[in-house]
Design an enzyme around this catalytic site. Structure first.
Site, mmCIF file in Angstrom:
data_model
loop_
_atom_site.group_PDB
_atom_site.id
_atom_site.type_symbol
_atom_site.label_atom_id
_atom_site.label_comp_id
_atom_site.label_asym_id
_atom_site.label_seq_id
_atom_site.Cartn_x
_atom_site.Cartn_y
_atom_site.Cartn_z
ATOM 1 N N ASP A 44 0.860 -1.184 0.000
ATOM 2 C CA ASP A 44 0.000 0.000 0.000
ATOM 3 C C ASP A 44 0.894 1.231 0.000
ATOM 4 O O ASP A 44 1.367 1.681 1.047
ATOM 5 C CB ASP A 44 -0.936 0.015 1.216
ATOM 6 C CG ASP A 44 -1.883 1.228 1.157
ATOM 7 O OD1 ASP A 44 -1.602 2.166 0.374
ATOM 8 O OD2 ASP A 44 -2.878 1.231 1.889
ATOM 9 N N HIS B 193 0.653 7.916 4.016
ATOM 10 C CA HIS B 193 1.321 7.261 5.136
ATOM 11 C C HIS B 193 2.825 7.526 5.185
ATOM 12 O O HIS B 193 3.535 6.952 6.009
ATOM 13 C CB HIS B 193 1.059 5.750 5.068
ATOM 14 C CG HIS B 193 -0.385 5.433 4.850
ATOM 15 N ND1 HIS B 193 -1.346 5.726 5.785
ATOM 16 C CD2 HIS B 193 -1.043 4.880 3.798
ATOM 17 C CE1 HIS B 193 -2.536 5.352 5.318
ATOM 18 N NE2 HIS B 193 -2.374 4.845 4.114
ATOM 19 N N ILE C 108 -0.383 9.462 8.617
ATOM 20 C CA ILE C 108 -1.108 8.573 9.534
ATOM 21 C C ILE C 108 -0.776 7.124 9.177
ATOM 22 O O ILE C 108 -0.292 6.835 8.084
ATOM 23 C CB ILE C 108 -2.631 8.811 9.484
ATOM 24 C CG1 ILE C 108 -3.204 8.489 8.087
ATOM 25 C CG2 ILE C 108 -2.959 10.252 9.857
ATOM 26 C CD1 ILE C 108 -4.729 8.544 8.016
ATOM 27 N N GLY D 283 -4.769 2.032 7.843
ATOM 28 C CA GLY D 283 -5.794 1.375 8.647
ATOM 29 C C GLY D 283 -5.532 -0.120 8.751
ATOM 30 O O GLY D 283 -5.702 -0.734 9.813
HETATM 31 C C1 LIG Z 1 -10.125 -1.735 -2.420
HETATM 32 C C2 LIG Z 1 -9.655 -1.385 -0.983
HETATM 33 C C3 LIG Z 1 -8.532 -0.372 -0.916
HETATM 34 C C4 LIG Z 1 -8.344 0.165 0.473
HETATM 35 C C5 LIG Z 1 -7.102 1.038 0.561
HETATM 36 C C6 LIG Z 1 -7.270 2.196 1.438
HETATM 37 C C7 LIG Z 1 -6.049 3.084 1.293
HETATM 38 C C8 LIG Z 1 -5.331 3.321 2.600
HETATM 39 O O1 LIG Z 1 -3.984 3.665 2.313
HETATM 40 C C9 LIG Z 1 -6.050 4.452 3.314
HETATM 41 C C10 LIG Z 1 -5.923 4.336 4.774
HETATM 42 O O2 LIG Z 1 -5.396 3.419 5.323
HETATM 43 S S1 LIG Z 1 -6.626 5.628 5.674
HETATM 44 C C11 LIG Z 1 -6.261 5.182 7.360
HETATM 45 C C12 LIG Z 1 -7.320 4.361 8.008
HETATM 46 N N1 LIG Z 1 -8.582 5.030 8.128
HETATM 47 C C13 LIG Z 1 -8.767 6.049 9.005
HETATM 48 O O3 LIG Z 1 -7.862 6.464 9.688
HETATM 49 C C14 LIG Z 1 -10.159 6.635 9.090
HETATM 50 C C15 LIG Z 1 -10.569 6.787 10.527
HETATM 51 N N2 LIG Z 1 -11.942 7.258 10.620
HETATM 52 C C16 LIG Z 1 -12.276 8.570 10.603
HETATM 53 O O4 LIG Z 1 -11.403 9.428 10.576
HETATM 54 C C17 LIG Z 1 -13.726 8.913 10.631
HETATM 55 O O5 LIG Z 1 -14.464 7.820 11.123
HETATM 56 C C18 LIG Z 1 -14.285 9.274 9.231
HETATM 57 C C19 LIG Z 1 -13.572 10.517 8.665
HETATM 58 C C20 LIG Z 1 -14.118 8.102 8.259
HETATM 59 C C21 LIG Z 1 -15.784 9.564 9.350
HETATM 60 O O6 LIG Z 1 -15.976 10.534 10.341
HETATM 61 P P1 LIG Z 1 -17.047 11.697 10.152
HETATM 62 O O7 LIG Z 1 -16.803 12.424 8.878
HETATM 63 O O8 LIG Z 1 -17.082 12.458 11.418
HETATM 64 O O9 LIG Z 1 -18.373 10.860 9.913
HETATM 65 P P2 LIG Z 1 -19.639 10.779 10.867
HETATM 66 O O10 LIG Z 1 -20.282 12.133 10.922
HETATM 67 O O11 LIG Z 1 -19.270 10.088 12.132
HETATM 68 O O12 LIG Z 1 -20.581 9.788 10.055
HETATM 69 C C22 LIG Z 1 -21.159 10.210 8.803
HETATM 70 C C23 LIG Z 1 -21.721 8.979 8.129
HETATM 71 O O13 LIG Z 1 -20.640 8.167 7.643
HETATM 72 C C24 LIG Z 1 -20.688 6.871 8.242
HETATM 73 N N3 LIG Z 1 -19.338 6.510 8.628
HETATM 74 C C25 LIG Z 1 -18.579 7.110 9.582
HETATM 75 N N4 LIG Z 1 -17.403 6.491 9.685
HETATM 76 C C26 LIG Z 1 -17.409 5.480 8.788
HETATM 77 C C27 LIG Z 1 -16.470 4.487 8.463
HETATM 78 N N5 LIG Z 1 -15.289 4.395 9.082
HETATM 79 N N6 LIG Z 1 -16.781 3.590 7.490
HETATM 80 C C28 LIG Z 1 -17.988 3.640 6.874
HETATM 81 N N7 LIG Z 1 -18.944 4.585 7.165
HETATM 82 C C29 LIG Z 1 -18.636 5.485 8.108
HETATM 83 C C30 LIG Z 1 -21.563 7.016 9.463
HETATM 84 O O14 LIG Z 1 -22.205 5.790 9.785
HETATM 85 C C31 LIG Z 1 -22.516 8.097 9.044
HETATM 86 O O15 LIG Z 1 -23.573 7.548 8.279
HETATM 87 P P3 LIG Z 1 -25.036 7.378 8.922
HETATM 88 O O16 LIG Z 1 -25.445 8.745 9.378
HETATM 89 O O17 LIG Z 1 -25.860 6.857 7.790
HETATM 90 O O18 LIG Z 1 -24.902 6.409 10.060
#
Ligand SMILES: CCCCCCC[C@@H](O)CC(=O)SCCNC(=O)CCNC(=O)[C@H](O)C(C)(C)COP(=O)(O)OP(=O)(O)OC[C@H]1O[C@@H](n2cnc3c(N)ncnc32)[C@H](O)[C@@H]1OP(=O)(O)O
Length: 285
Positions: free
Chosen positions: A186, A191, A206, A209
């Protein structure tokens, strides 16, 4: 139109050939911080080629299985800087070998409209001549790409038991952990590159994940399953908050003793800020 759900969901599954070797497994485990202390046989099992154990989470990097093929999917025109990994699950159909060759067949299964963001769910089935070895499901959170009039999709349901955890393990991570982990495939600059991380809205790079996901899996396997990686049948999580390399991952576990461990991982330095939520690992009793 950056996301065209009809087009994206209608796209046929794509297949890619995968191959991996013990060296890939060792590097992956080192990228989780395995091998400390280096004289501990339980740790050597992850990093020394003699009787090498393969964590089920190796499934997310084996032969580049997770990749970035999402960006080549018709109907999905999104920017890397806007994506965060939202959730992940693995179903293990049989033990993952240290050396393997298989075909990954992937497709987009769902696209949800969260208003300010889109959530794209993908499925990837990895099979060899003897049939499926594992299945991956990923949820990708795409900031700024909601509002296309799609279904909102499911909300998170907190299943954490309402009692003190049975086990709490702290894993101190290396400051350069993401720089090691990315060598498993990745290469997202989020990162590694401070300028790219700033464009994505973070003070510094960061951790992947999936690296936090692997660290947590290892902690559960070592603590609850006595290091027996072959007992894991399913493992799923929601990426609830970021984790910075160098922090200490606090892994809290609730084991029902009947094949299910609920887990929450937090940052010990940032007042127990939740990193992985709704994590469930199921195992053969
Ligand atoms: C093919 C596969 C390839 C994969 C490769 C990926 C590439 C990698 O290099 C990328 C990474 O590793 S990134 C690092 C790992 N991820 C993170 O650090 C994200 C951590 N999470 C956040 O910051 C927040 O939860 C955040 C920002 C995600 C959401 O927070 P908010 O904006 O505050 O959202 P919130 O208001 O709480 O919710 C809004 C609606 O979104 C839904 N939701 C929230 N978090 C979610 C999540 N993690 N996954 C899925 N859905 C999510 C909520 O449920 C909400 O919807 P609803 O109102 O319908 O319930």
């Amino acid at each position: 139109m950056p996301i065209d759900p009809d087009k994206a969901l209608a796209a046929p599954a794509t297949s890619v050939e995968l191959a991996w070797s013990p060296k890939d497994v060792q590097l992956y485990h080192l990228g989780l911080g395995a091998g400390v202390p280096a004289t501990d046989p339980a740790e050597l099992a992850y990093v020394y080629e003699k009787d090498l154990s393969v964590l089920p989470t190796f499934a997310v990097v084996a032969g580049g299985a997770l990749g970035f093929s999402l960006f080549e999917n018709p109907g999905i025109d999104i920017q890397l800087v806007n994506i965060l990994h939202g959730g992940q699950s693995i179903t293990v159909h049989r033990a993952i070998p240290a050396t393997g060759q298989a075909t990954a067949t992937a497709r987009v299964t769902d696209i949800w409209d969260k208003g300010k963001a889109a959530v794209i769910r993908t499925e990837s089935v990895i099979a060899d001549a003897d049939g499926p070895i594992w299945t991956n499901h990923s949820q990708i959170f795409v900031r700024g790409e909601g509002g296309f009039g799609g279904e909102r999709g499911p909300s998170a349901v907190d299943s954490t038991p309402d009692r003190e955890p049975d086990h709490v393990v702290e894993v101190k991570t290396l400051e350069q952990l993401a720089l090691i982990y990315r060598l498993s495939g990745d290469w997202n600059p989020l990162h590694a590159d401070p300028e790219f991380a700033a464009m994505a809205g973070f003070d510094r790079p960061i951790l992947h994940g999936l690296c936090s996901y692997g660290i947590t899996c290892k902690a559960v396997v070592d603590t609850v399953l006595g290091g027996d990686v072959t007992r894991v049948t399913e493992y799923s999580t929601r990426f609830a908050g970021v984790f910075f390399p160098g922090e200490t991952m606090r892994v809290k576990m609730w084991d029902d003793g009947a094949g299910r461990v609920d887990v929450v991982s937090t940052s010990a330095e940032r007042d127990d800020a939740v990193v992985l939520a709704n994590t469930v690992l199921t195992y053969k009793v």
